[in-house]
Design an enzyme around this catalytic site. Structure first.
Site, mmCIF file in Angstrom:
data_model
loop_
_atom_site.group_PDB
_atom_site.id
_atom_site.type_symbol
_atom_site.label_atom_id
_atom_site.label_comp_id
_atom_site.label_asym_id
_atom_site.label_seq_id
_atom_site.Cartn_x
_atom_site.Cartn_y
_atom_site.Cartn_z
ATOM 1 N N ASN A 10 5.585 -7.210 23.621
ATOM 2 C CA ASN A 10 6.534 -6.349 23.594
ATOM 3 C C ASN A 10 6.366 -4.926 24.161
ATOM 4 O O ASN A 10 4.945 -4.558 22.331
ATOM 5 C CB ASN A 10 7.676 -6.905 22.894
ATOM 6 C CG ASN A 10 8.699 -4.919 22.566
ATOM 7 O OD1 ASN A 10 8.552 -4.215 23.959
ATOM 8 N ND2 ASN A 10 9.477 -4.553 22.066
ATOM 9 N N LYS A 12 6.239 -2.115 23.994
ATOM 10 C CA LYS A 12 7.264 -0.688 23.687
ATOM 11 C C LYS A 12 6.829 0.480 24.460
ATOM 12 O O LYS A 12 6.857 0.533 25.748
ATOM 13 C CB LYS A 12 7.107 -0.398 21.990
ATOM 14 C CG LYS A 12 7.546 -1.920 21.462
ATOM 15 C CD LYS A 12 7.590 -2.208 19.627
ATOM 16 C CE LYS A 12 7.651 -2.850 19.441
ATOM 17 N NZ LYS A 12 8.317 -3.296 17.771
ATOM 18 N N HIS A 96 16.733 -5.742 21.638
ATOM 19 C CA HIS A 96 15.987 -5.750 20.070
ATOM 20 C C HIS A 96 16.266 -4.640 19.361
ATOM 21 O O HIS A 96 17.498 -3.845 19.306
ATOM 22 C CB HIS A 96 14.405 -4.870 21.336
ATOM 23 C CG HIS A 96 13.181 -4.639 20.625
ATOM 24 N ND1 HIS A 96 13.310 -3.690 19.523
ATOM 25 C CD2 HIS A 96 12.032 -5.956 20.356
ATOM 26 C CE1 HIS A 96 12.216 -4.337 18.528
ATOM 27 N NE2 HIS A 96 11.196 -5.208 19.619
ATOM 28 N N GLU A 98 15.249 -2.125 18.335
ATOM 29 C CA GLU A 98 14.735 -0.920 18.116
ATOM 30 C C GLU A 98 15.736 -0.797 19.022
ATOM 31 O O GLU A 98 16.096 0.889 18.769
ATOM 32 C CB GLU A 98 13.330 -0.605 18.043
ATOM 33 C CG GLU A 98 11.777 -0.884 17.255
ATOM 34 C CD GLU A 98 11.092 -1.481 17.934
ATOM 35 O OE1 GLU A 98 10.761 -0.822 18.766
ATOM 36 O OE2 GLU A 98 10.135 -1.801 17.054
ATOM 37 N N GLU A 168 14.138 -12.141 14.805
ATOM 38 C CA GLU A 168 13.108 -11.067 14.528
ATOM 39 C C GLU A 168 13.485 -10.452 13.540
ATOM 40 O O GLU A 168 14.404 -9.317 14.276
ATOM 41 C CB GLU A 168 12.491 -9.746 15.824
ATOM 42 C CG GLU A 168 11.888 -10.456 16.959
ATOM 43 C CD GLU A 168 11.149 -9.088 17.401
ATOM 44 O OE1 GLU A 168 9.882 -9.349 17.739
ATOM 45 O OE2 GLU A 168 12.805 -8.898 18.153
ATOM 46 N N GLY A 174 6.752 -4.244 13.027
ATOM 47 C CA GLY A 174 5.655 -3.216 12.962
ATOM 48 C C GLY A 174 5.160 -3.279 11.328
ATOM 49 O O GLY A 174 4.841 -1.995 10.726
ATOM 50 N N SER A 214 5.275 -8.611 13.199
ATOM 51 C CA SER A 214 4.035 -9.130 12.847
ATOM 52 C C SER A 214 3.009 -10.057 12.904
ATOM 53 O O SER A 214 2.482 -10.583 11.937
ATOM 54 C CB SER A 214 3.626 -8.865 10.927
ATOM 55 O OG SER A 214 4.510 -7.488 10.486
ATOM 56 N N GLY A 236 2.778 -5.495 18.160
ATOM 57 C CA GLY A 236 0.946 -4.324 18.144
ATOM 58 C C GLY A 236 0.588 -5.555 18.357
ATOM 59 O O GLY A 236 -0.617 -4.249 19.355
HETATM 60 P P1 PGA Z 1 5.121 -6.400 15.852
HETATM 61 O O1 PGA Z 1 6.719 -6.143 17.155
HETATM 62 O O2 PGA Z 1 4.665 -7.553 16.477
HETATM 63 O O3 PGA Z 1 4.891 -5.458 15.784
HETATM 64 O O4 PGA Z 1 5.796 -6.387 14.493
HETATM 65 C C1 PGA Z 1 6.981 -7.372 17.144
HETATM 66 C C2 PGA Z 1 7.923 -6.294 17.994
HETATM 67 O O5 PGA Z 1 9.262 -5.696 17.780
HETATM 68 O O6 PGA Z 1 9.189 -7.001 19.269
#
Ligand code: PGA
Length: 252
Positions: A10, A12, A96, A98, A168, A174, A214, A236
């Site tokens: 992803n 983002k 998601h 976010e 998640e 993140g 993560s 990330g």
């Molecule tokens: P992250 O994000 O690997 O940076 O923790 C995961 C996601 O939001 O899908």
């Protein structure tokens, strides 16, 4: 029942069109010998058609990060499932955290989006997860149950054959702080049994449940080792092709 793992990136709100194309091309090259693992990247809407064209015919499949559930019309700033499909995507991430946190996504809009994805032939990746506060208050399973039951309300299992579920935990996204093997195992087992309760055992057995939060080259092996973990949704660590390929090739 063998479920083919899905490792999804992803991206983002990262990368301009040319930057996204460059990373996608590098990744496609590194993925040319990948077998028995599905690979997907989700660039921004703007980059999506460029990236899709640049990796067409390779092992790298494309997803969008969101969609709007109406087919077309006066919905300024929105993009429909048909548009995403026509641009070259085969997956779409829905709900998601976010989007839930910053853009008012609810379980009810998630359901409408899943429906619209299915109608257009996109594979929905439904994201669910508890916040740190909810975990501390021991509401994790209650929250997950609600997100899954409400998000999938009204569907019959045949409609959901391409559904992917992504667990998640919000506190792990993140933050560099992944959920522990034990926490992930417990939740994924719970989700598998919830799918069984809602749609019967064959459906539960065939549906991929990803973990996200993560995920990195250093912890992917222990996570993928968990029986009910069928892949990863990576933020990330998916932005760099050399890093992401180490996650994709976790079993080599
Ligand atoms: P992250 O994000 O690997 O940076 O923790 C995961 C996601 O939001 O899908």
């Amino acid at each position: 029942m063998t479920r083919i793992p899905l490792i999804a990136g992803n991206w983002k709100m990262h990368k301009t069109g040319p930057q996204a194309v460059e990373t996608a091309r590098q990744l496609a090259k590194l993925c040319s010998d990948v077998k028995n693992v599905d690979v997907m990247i989700a660039p921004t809407y703007l980059s999506l058609p460029l990236v899709a064209a640049s990796v067409a015919g390779t092992n790298v499949k494309i997803g969008a990060q969101n969609l709007y559930f109406e087919k077309e019309g006066a919905f300024t700033g929105e993009v429909s499932a048909d548009m995403i499909k026509a641009a070259g995507a085969s997956y779409v991430i829905i709900g998601h955290s976010e989007r839930r946190q910053y853009f008012g996504e609810t379980d009810s809009s998630v359901g409408k989006k899943i429906n619209s994805a299915i109608q257009s032939g996109l594979k929905p990746v439904l994201c669910i997860g508890e916040t740190e506060k909810q975990r501390d208050e021991e509401k994790t399973f209650l929250i997950l149950d609600k997100q899954v039951s409400d998000g999938l309300k009204g569907f019959v299992r045949e409609e959901l054959k391409d559904l992917v579920l992504a667990y998640e935990p919000v506190w792990a996204i993140g933050t560099g702080k992944s959920a522990s093997v034990q926490q992930v195992r417990q939740v994924h087992e719970y989700l598998r049994s919830l799918l069984e309760k809602l749609f019967a055992k064959p459906f539960a057995n065939q549906t991929r449940i990803l973990y996200g939060g993560s995920v990195k080259p250093e912890n992917v092996v222990e996570l993928m080792d968990i029986e009910d973990v069928d892949g990863a949704l990576v933020g990330g660590a998916s932005l760099d092709a050399d890093k992401f390929i180490k996650i994709i090739k976790y079993n080599i």
